[in-house]
Motif scaffolding. Structure first.
Motif, PDB file in Angstrom:
ATOM      1  N   TYR A   1      40.538  41.413  37.922  1.00 51.59           N
ATOM      2  CA  TYR A   1      39.435  41.075  38.806  1.00 51.59           C
ATOM      3  C   TYR A   1      39.059  39.610  38.600  1.00 51.59           C
ATOM      4  O   TYR A   1      39.172  39.080  37.499  1.00 51.59           O
ATOM      5  CB  TYR A   1      38.212  41.947  38.522  1.00 51.59           C
TER       6      TYR A   1
ATOM      7  N   GLN B   1      35.730  37.023  39.134  1.00 55.51           N
ATOM      8  CA  GLN B   1      34.302  37.004  39.364  1.00 55.51           C
ATOM      9  C   GLN B   1      33.785  35.569  39.367  1.00 55.51           C
ATOM     10  O   GLN B   1      34.034  34.822  38.416  1.00 55.51           O
ATOM     11  CB  GLN B   1      33.548  37.827  38.321  1.00 55.51           C
TER      12      GLN B   1
ATOM     13  N   LYS C   1      28.146  36.567  41.711  1.00 56.29           N
ATOM     14  CA  LYS C   1      28.827  37.422  42.680  1.00 56.29           C
ATOM     15  C   LYS C   1      29.425  38.647  42.005  1.00 56.29           C
ATOM     16  O   LYS C   1      29.613  38.686  40.790  1.00 56.29           O
ATOM     17  CB  LYS C   1      29.955  36.635  43.378  1.00 56.29           C
ATOM     18  N   ALA C   2      29.741  39.643  42.828  1.00 52.49           N
ATOM     19  CA  ALA C   2      30.419  40.830  42.317  1.00 52.49           C
ATOM     20  C   ALA C   2      31.879  40.514  42.024  1.00 52.49           C
ATOM     21  O   ALA C   2      32.464  39.608  42.625  1.00 52.49           O
ATOM     22  CB  ALA C   2      30.347  41.949  43.351  1.00 52.49           C
ATOM     23  N   PRO C   3      32.481  41.253  41.107  1.00 46.86           N
ATOM     24  CA  PRO C   3      33.918  41.092  40.881  1.00 46.86           C
ATOM     25  C   PRO C   3      34.701  41.432  42.139  1.00 46.86           C
ATOM     26  O   PRO C   3      34.265  42.207  42.981  1.00 46.86           O
ATOM     27  CB  PRO C   3      34.221  42.103  39.766  1.00 46.86           C
TER      28      PRO C   3
ATOM     29  N   LEU D   1      38.707  42.554  43.316  1.00 45.02           N
ATOM     30  CA  LEU D   1      40.006  43.043  42.856  1.00 45.02           C
ATOM     31  C   LEU D   1      41.120  42.085  43.270  1.00 45.02           C
ATOM     32  O   LEU D   1      41.219  41.688  44.431  1.00 45.02           O
ATOM     33  CB  LEU D   1      40.264  44.424  43.462  1.00 45.02           C
TER      34      LEU D   1
ATOM     35  N   TYR E   1      46.376  45.581  41.009  1.00 45.97           N
ATOM     36  CA  TYR E   1      46.251  46.891  40.387  1.00 45.97           C
ATOM     37  C   TYR E   1      47.651  47.410  40.103  1.00 45.97           C
ATOM     38  O   TYR E   1      48.642  46.864  40.590  1.00 45.97           O
ATOM     39  CB  TYR E   1      45.465  47.858  41.292  1.00 45.97           C
TER      40      TYR E   1
ATOM     41  N   GLN F   1      46.470  43.148  45.701  1.00 45.55           N
ATOM     42  CA  GLN F   1      45.541  43.746  46.655  1.00 45.55           C
ATOM     43  C   GLN F   1      45.661  43.027  47.999  1.00 45.55           C
ATOM     44  O   GLN F   1      45.863  41.813  48.064  1.00 45.55           O
ATOM     45  CB  GLN F   1      44.111  43.660  46.117  1.00 45.55           C
TER      46      GLN F   1
ATOM     47  N   TYR G   1      38.881  39.109  34.624  1.00 49.58           N
ATOM     48  CA  TYR G   1      38.810  40.278  33.738  1.00 49.58           C
ATOM     49  C   TYR G   1      39.999  41.200  33.985  1.00 49.58           C
ATOM     50  O   TYR G   1      40.335  41.480  35.145  1.00 49.58           O
ATOM     51  CB  TYR G   1      37.539  41.091  33.998  1.00 49.58           C
TER      52      TYR G   1
ATOM     53  N   GLN H   1      41.279  45.206  33.273  1.00 53.77           N
ATOM     54  CA  GLN H   1      40.617  46.510  33.125  1.00 53.77           C
ATOM     55  C   GLN H   1      41.672  47.604  33.112  1.00 53.77           C
ATOM     56  O   GLN H   1      42.576  47.617  33.956  1.00 53.77           O
ATOM     57  CB  GLN H   1      39.630  46.739  34.272  1.00 53.77           C
TER      58      GLN H   1
ATOM     59  N   PHE I   1      42.669  51.562  33.536  1.00 51.96           N
ATOM     60  CA  PHE I   1      42.184  52.790  34.168  1.00 51.96           C
ATOM     61  C   PHE I   1      43.107  53.966  33.842  1.00 51.96           C
ATOM     62  O   PHE I   1      43.278  54.906  34.625  1.00 51.96           O
ATOM     63  CB  PHE I   1      41.984  52.609  35.685  1.00 51.96           C
TER      64      PHE I   1
ATOM     65  N   LEU J   1      36.832  53.995  30.621  1.00 53.41           N
ATOM     66  CA  LEU J   1      37.450  52.847  31.252  1.00 53.41           C
ATOM     67  C   LEU J   1      36.913  51.590  30.566  1.00 53.41           C
ATOM     68  O   LEU J   1      35.727  51.517  30.227  1.00 53.41           O
ATOM     69  CB  LEU J   1      37.117  52.822  32.736  1.00 53.41           C
TER      70      LEU J   1
ATOM     71  N   PHE K   1      37.122  47.083  29.971  1.00 50.75           N
ATOM     72  CA  PHE K   1      37.449  45.754  30.453  1.00 50.75           C
ATOM     73  C   PHE K   1      37.798  44.841  29.288  1.00 50.75           C
ATOM     74  O   PHE K   1      37.292  45.042  28.169  1.00 50.75           O
ATOM     75  CB  PHE K   1      36.250  45.132  31.185  1.00 50.75           C
TER      76      PHE K   1
ATOM     77  N   GLN L   1      37.362  41.019  27.640  1.00 52.27           N
ATOM     78  CA  GLN L   1      36.118  40.266  27.460  1.00 52.27           C
ATOM     79  C   GLN L   1      35.954  39.140  28.483  1.00 52.27           C
ATOM     80  O   GLN L   1      34.893  38.525  28.577  1.00 52.27           O
ATOM     81  CB  GLN L   1      36.056  39.694  26.039  1.00 52.27           C
TER      82      GLN L   1
END
Lengths: 106, 123
Positions: free
Chosen positions: A35, A37, A41-43, A45, A48, A54, A86, A88, A90, A95, A97, A99
């Motif tokens: 991700y 960021q 703001k929001a992360p 994607l 994956y 994506q 980041y 992550q 899954f 779950l 992340f 650092q």
């Protein structure tokens, strides 16, 4: 599962090729996402399944790896790429992340 | 267009409770797992918990740091996700994001995020 990103911060210039690594404390197959960021703001994607880009993400971003070791590569940095990244996993709960890696303009 | 809009954040005293909501639109909400992820000021991302979809009986998972204090629920008729937070401490101060999960080989990653809502726990 603990994810360790390196480096924690990185200074680079527009046009540079940059690689960020993410190491898992145990194997997670290919169940890893990256991700981006930006401040306030929001992360967002980027990739994956370790290497699937994506939809809508520029092709200068690429992911690779499996098992415990993964990388995110930006082939030619653009001004809008300066952000925090980041990884992550899954694969298993909880779950988790990494650092984060802060990518700054040199 | 997929949209996730969180609400309900604010200032709460230690030991207090708060309920966050996430309104979803632009996709078939009932099909998706949904998650909450938080970010303390100046810190990294921390997964809070997940609710699975109806096909998987709406079962939930939680991070150890919130288990027993936080409860995730959903109302598919309203396309809404909720986070009930009880026994709040200053360590719960964070921006809380709602995230949609998407399957990859039956493992679910976060493909869309809301803008976040700030929860501040302070006396």
């Amino acid at each position: 599962i603990q994810l360790t990103q390196s480096p924690s911060s990185l200074s680079a210039s527009v046009g540079d090729r940059v690689t960020i690594t993410c190491r898992a404390s145990e194997g997670i197959s290919s169940y890893l996402a990256w991700y981006q960021q930006k401040p306030g703001k929001a992360p967002k994607l980027l990739t994956y399944g370790a290497s699937t880009l994506q939809s809508g993400v520029p092709s200068r971003f690429s992911g690779s790896g499996s098992g415990r070791d993964f990388t995110l590569t930006i082939s030619s940095l653009q001004p809008e790429d300066f952000a925090t990244y980041y990884c992550q996993q899954f694969n298993i709960y909880p779950l988790t992340f990494g650092q984060g890696t802060r990518l700054e303009i040199k | 267009e997929v949209q996730l809009v969180e609400s309900g954040g604010g200032l709460v005293q230690p030991g207090g409770s708060l309920r966050l909501s996430c309104a979803a639109s632009g996709f078939t909400f009932i099909d998706h797992y949904m998650d909450w992820v938080r970010q303390a000021p100046g810190k990294g991302l921390e997964w809070v918990g997940r609710t699975r979809n109806k096909a998987n009986s709406y079962t939930t998972e939680y991070a150890a740091s919130v288990r027993g204090r936080f409860t995730i629920s959903r109302d598919d008729s309203k396309n809404s996700l909720y986070l009930q937070m009880n026994s709040l401490t200053t360590e719960d101060t964070a921006v809380y994001y709602c995230a949609r999960a998407f399957p990859f080989n039956n493992h679910w990653y976060f493909d869309c995020w809301g803008q976040g809502t700030l929860v501040t726990v302070s006396s």
